[in-house]
Design an enzyme around this catalytic site. Sequence first.
Site, PDB file in Angstrom:
ATOM      1  N   GLU A   1     -57.886   8.780-100.139  1.00  0.00           N
ATOM      2  CA  GLU A   1     -59.085   9.433-100.593  1.00  0.00           C
ATOM      3  C   GLU A   1     -58.693  10.228-101.955  1.00  0.00           C
ATOM      4  O   GLU A   1     -59.122   9.977-102.986  1.00  0.00           O
ATOM      5  CB  GLU A   1     -59.848  10.270 -99.883  1.00  0.00           C
TER       6      GLU A   1
ATOM      7  N   GLY B   1     -69.100  15.967 -98.202  1.00  0.00           N
ATOM      8  CA  GLY B   1     -69.709  16.739 -97.243  1.00  0.00           C
ATOM      9  C   GLY B   1     -68.993  17.128 -96.086  1.00  0.00           C
ATOM     10  O   GLY B   1     -69.111  18.425 -95.673  1.00  0.00           O
ATOM     11  N   ALA B   2     -67.939  16.531 -95.846  1.00  0.00           N
ATOM     12  CA  ALA B   2     -67.002  16.758 -94.695  1.00  0.00           C
ATOM     13  C   ALA B   2     -65.458  17.218 -94.938  1.00  0.00           C
ATOM     14  O   ALA B   2     -65.084  17.840 -94.276  1.00  0.00           O
ATOM     15  CB  ALA B   2     -67.207  15.730 -93.662  1.00  0.00           C
ATOM     16  N   SER B   3     -65.273  16.550 -96.280  1.00  0.00           N
ATOM     17  CA  SER B   3     -63.917  16.893 -96.560  1.00  0.00           C
ATOM     18  C   SER B   3     -63.643  17.293 -98.185  1.00  0.00           C
ATOM     19  O   SER B   3     -64.533  16.762 -98.871  1.00  0.00           O
ATOM     20  CB  SER B   3     -62.640  15.868 -96.137  1.00  0.00           C
TER      21      SER B   3
END
Length: 500
Positions: free
Chosen positions: A176, A217-219
């Site tokens: 990512e 939102g999460a990482s």
Amino acid sequence: MDEPKVTGTKPKMSTTRKILLILGFLSTLAAIALITVAVTQNQPLRKNIKYGIVLDAGSSHTNLYVYEWPAEKENDTGVVQQVEVCKVEGPGISGYSQTTEKAGPSLVQCLRQAEEVIPAEQHQETPVYLGATAGMRLLRLENKDAADKVLSSVEKTLRSAPFSFQGARIISGQEEGAYGWITINYLLGNFKQSGWKKFLHSLKSISETSGALDLGGASTQITFVPDEISPESPQNLLYFRLYGKDYQVYTHSFLCYGKDQALQQKLAWDLQSAENSSLFDPCFHQGYQRTISMSNFFKNPCTSIEEKQFPFSQLHIEGEGNYEKCRRNIQILFNKTNCPYSSCSFNGIYLPPLQGDFGAFSAFYFVMNFLNLTSDVPFTLDEVASAIQKFCARPWHEVKLQYHQIKEKYLSEYCFSGAYILSLLENGYEFTTENWQRIHFLGKIGSSDAGWTLGYMLNLTNMIPAEEPPAPPLSYSSYVGLMVLCSLVLVARSLFPTSS
Ligand SMILES: Nc1ccn([C@@H]2O[C@H](COP(=O)(O)OP(=O)(O)OP(=O)(O)O)[C@@H](O)[C@H]2O)c(=O)n1
Ligand SMILES: [Ca+2]
């Protein structure tokens, strides 16, 4: 003396002059012919467009992107561009953990939209990829079986679309970060330099790239080319050879440090000292209230280490709107005590000294853009902090009235998010007043969104060559320009010959 005889005939043109005139006329004709040939013969052929689709299955929602590029320029840099983005209705695919069979069908509407954008005769040859990020990484940790079922469901739907299915998988945090870095540098044209820039860089034997900061939102990911590469944490280093140059890139992805999960972590910490089911929260506006169900709160891998038994099933949160207190509150998420390396960000993770400019996108951009802090002339760190402080101090009823068109879920969290972004950048990564203005908050570059999807597609379709592809010395427009200039010189030379 005899007068000279005046005759009625005109003086005869000298033979040399006649020849010069004919030559001039022929040169003009030649020049016209040359220009016509240059313009018509060398005109680029009609573009043969190719398409590719990537679905970004994020923790908070899924986006479908359609990219296009001219087939004959596949290996050039900066030729692929986004032509469509479709926001999938409903939650991210990890939100279907209880109803896994509905994850795939949620994508149908956006796939139909892609069918309309891409010409029907090219559907079959158009690759479609789905990459899931931190929401699915967390679901895999919490319930592997549910994560597998969600992926099977989306695969089934993608296979039934008329495109060429190329895989649906959970990408790693490293991928990512790396693909986000590739995307922005590809779009900024940093990989292939032309003209004087190339010459200058070959002298200095460097190639300037921009670092990438992604907040989901999460990482969250940080990726850049450090000044010096130290082998102390090999898991954070990646090696690329792109367009004939080597890049050694540092990257790290912090799971649970996306803005939604950071808020959950913060609440889990706050709960530790809660005396009853009511909690005052300085990161929400004064007058704002929210109720949280305790039943699933600690099932989340981001909060489970803080698990404790409480004598209540619902937690009532009430906003206080106090920026300074909020910053102090968030600070607890960044553990700076242990660093087994020469330098660290937080939680004992290696971070080399920051280097160069950074492009900050996704929620970094959404939040800063909402707060009007993304102008071309960057704001100072103090100006940013003071803007967020003022925003947090506004009462909720006033904020809600002014921004009634913005979703309450987003609006209620911009104060926390602004404070969190500053904490992450200033305390986490240690950006300072000096290098703060090297962060550029960007949503799009040209027509393409900044994010990992474009880099992912470029890599999987082998569109970024390791070596620089051979290119003609002149571009088409420079070639025609040069032809026209030479022809004009030729004509001028023949019309105004210098007598010698
Ligand atoms: N206009 C917007 C759009 C999104 N968000 C918020 O920004 C966060 C990150 O959004 P995004 O980058 O789309 O995250 P995901 O890709 O879904 O998450 P991840 O990358 O961690 O999987 C989310 O909390 C979302 O609610 C926001 O505040 N304002
Ligand atoms: Ca994301």
